[in-house]
Design an enzyme around this catalytic site. Structure first.
Site, PDB file in Angstrom:
ATOM      1  N   CYS A   1     -55.407 -63.280 -50.981  1.00 25.66           N
ATOM      2  CA  CYS A   1     -55.342 -64.638 -51.347  1.00 25.66           C
ATOM      3  C   CYS A   1     -54.276 -65.456 -51.481  1.00 25.66           C
ATOM      4  CB  CYS A   1     -55.722 -64.205 -52.910  1.00 25.66           C
ATOM      5  SG  CYS A   1     -55.986 -65.755 -53.849  1.00 25.66           S
ATOM      6  N   THR A   2     -54.391 -66.916 -51.289  1.00 27.26           N
ATOM      7  CA  THR A   2     -53.284 -67.375 -51.008  1.00 27.26           C
ATOM      8  C   THR A   2     -52.350 -67.661 -52.466  1.00 27.26           C
ATOM      9  OG1 THR A   2     -54.729 -69.278 -51.733  1.00 27.26           O
ATOM     10  CG2 THR A   2     -54.463 -69.321 -49.574  1.00 27.26           C
TER      11      THR A   2
ATOM     12  N   TYR B   1     -62.658 -71.276 -55.971  1.00 28.92           N
ATOM     13  CA  TYR B   1     -63.604 -70.862 -54.888  1.00 28.92           C
ATOM     14  C   TYR B   1     -64.134 -69.388 -54.820  1.00 28.92           C
ATOM     15  CZ  TYR B   1     -63.120 -75.224 -51.996  1.00 28.92           C
ATOM     16  OH  TYR B   1     -63.107 -76.707 -51.605  1.00 28.92           O
ATOM     17  N   GLY B   2     -63.004 -68.738 -55.519  1.00 32.83           N
ATOM     18  CA  GLY B   2     -63.295 -67.066 -55.468  1.00 32.83           C
ATOM     19  C   GLY B   2     -64.524 -66.566 -56.071  1.00 32.83           C
TER      20      GLY B   2
ATOM     21  N   GLU C   1     -51.794 -69.923 -61.760  1.00 28.07           N
ATOM     22  CA  GLU C   1     -51.984 -71.371 -62.031  1.00 28.07           C
ATOM     23  C   GLU C   1     -51.238 -71.627 -63.398  1.00 28.07           C
ATOM     24  OE1 GLU C   1     -54.602 -73.599 -60.724  1.00 28.07           O
ATOM     25  OE2 GLU C   1     -54.708 -72.577 -58.895  1.00 28.07           O
TER      26      GLU C   1
ATOM     27  N   ASN D   1     -58.416 -67.793 -48.403  1.00 29.80           N
ATOM     28  CA  ASN D   1     -58.778 -66.684 -47.838  1.00 29.80           C
ATOM     29  C   ASN D   1     -60.578 -66.793 -48.240  1.00 29.80           C
ATOM     30  OD1 ASN D   1     -56.920 -64.203 -47.207  1.00 29.80           O
ATOM     31  ND2 ASN D   1     -55.929 -65.726 -48.621  1.00 29.80           N
ATOM     32  N   THR D   2     -61.036 -67.199 -49.402  1.00 32.25           N
ATOM     33  CA  THR D   2     -62.214 -67.256 -49.562  1.00 32.25           C
ATOM     34  C   THR D   2     -63.058 -68.131 -48.699  1.00 32.25           C
ATOM     35  OG1 THR D   2     -61.726 -67.063 -51.962  1.00 32.25           O
ATOM     36  CG2 THR D   2     -64.043 -67.571 -51.442  1.00 32.25           C
TER      37      THR D   2
ATOM     38  N   ASP E   1     -57.259 -75.884 -48.939  1.00 32.72           N
ATOM     39  CA  ASP E   1     -57.714 -74.726 -49.902  1.00 32.72           C
ATOM     40  C   ASP E   1     -58.251 -75.465 -50.922  1.00 32.72           C
ATOM     41  OD1 ASP E   1     -56.998 -72.342 -51.077  1.00 32.72           O
ATOM     42  OD2 ASP E   1     -55.501 -73.160 -52.431  1.00 32.72           O
TER      43      ASP E   1
END
Ligand code: DGL
Length: 272
Positions: free
Chosen positions: A185-186, A43-44, A153, A75-76, A11
């Site tokens: 999304c994780t 990454y999104g 986060e 997911n991204t 991830d």
């Protein structure tokens, strides 16, 4: 291929630990090598080309670690890179999109499904495409929620700021009468209780991590790659690697996986 080799899971950071946690729960015999790309997240908000380049590097690293299969627990990266890296790989590679889409399509009663995710995942349109391929009469309402990742986060899982932002994001979905919402999304499963409170009990929340672990178990069994329960084990069963900030990762990961994260090693992913 050695059936007792570990599974690689990656991830952009800590979010994929929600997928690793499901794998640990559902297939406890499997060993896992986890990589979180903490130097290069998020990454999104990055382009497809960049995410494909990152994913290739990570897969090269995981191959050096001799994994037998790879789960893109992001997911991204699943949206942008899965098809490309699957075509290049001689070991099984799965992502999280199909599993989440399948569960949502099975769960909906009124055919109205919401999807929330990063700008990359929602912009790619992949959830809508995959769900409509599975069932053409489905209506999909997608909403990017870019502030959710930094809120998670920061550890603001139960906070009035998160409530306020979540309620703004969800307002546009509420008017669509969705009965199912994909947490695309994780990080979002960690906001489950907030989302549940704002949407009410009647909306089914789909966590693709659960179905991804189901899919992995089936795939390993089918290809005779499932680990033998009495296979010998040298070293830690679960190993964690990151591209930066190993200590920060360890403390976050310990909150998600109590007792499982003994050590996190930092590697230079640009070397791969
Ligand atoms: N892991 C990413 C995903 O599931 C979210 C975090 C990021 O943007 O890097 O899309």
């Amino acid at each position: 291929m050695d059936r007792n080799a570990p599974v690689g899971v990656f991830d952009s950071g800590v979010g994929g630990l929600t997928v690793a946690r499901e794998i640990m729960r559902q297939i406890p015999d499997e060993r896992i090598i986890y990589f979180g790309d903490t130097a290069r997240l998020p990454y999104g908000s990055k382009s497809r080309d960049t995410i494909i380049r990152y994913s290739r590097q990570i897969i090269r690293f995981l191959r050096v670690m001799e994994v037998k299969a790879i789960v893109i627990a992001c997911n991204t990266a699943s949206s942008y890179a899965l098809e490309t890296v699957q075509a290049e790989s001689d070991i099984p590679v799965i992502g999280v999109i199909n599993a989440g889409a399948r569960t949502a399509v099975q769960a909906t009663r009124n055919r109205k499904i919401g999807v929330i995710g990063t700008e990359g995942t929602i912009g790619s349109g992949i959830y809508t495409e995959v769900m409509r391929q599975m069932r053409s009469d489905i209506e999909v309402f997608a909403k990017p929620c870019p502030l959710f990742v930094p809120l998670v986060e920061e550890g603001l899982l139960h906070d009035s700021v998160t409530d306020e932002i979540a309620s703004r994001y969800l307002n546009s979905l509420k008017g669509k009468y969705i009965d199912t919402l994909v947490l695309g999304c994780t990080h979002y499963p960690l906001l489950r209780s907030t989302l549940r409170r704002l949407l009410g009990e009647e909306v089914t929340l789909v966590n693709p991590a659960y179905e991804t672990a189901v899919e992995l178990r089936g795939l390993l069994q089918k290809q005779n790659l499932d680990r033998e329960p009495d296979a010998s084990l040298t070293g830690e069963k679960y190993q964690f690697f990151v591209s930066d900030l190993a200590e920060k990762f360890t403390s976050f990961a310990t909150a998600i996986l109590p007792g499982e994260v003994k050590e996190t090693k930092k590697i230079n992913i640009e070397e791969y």
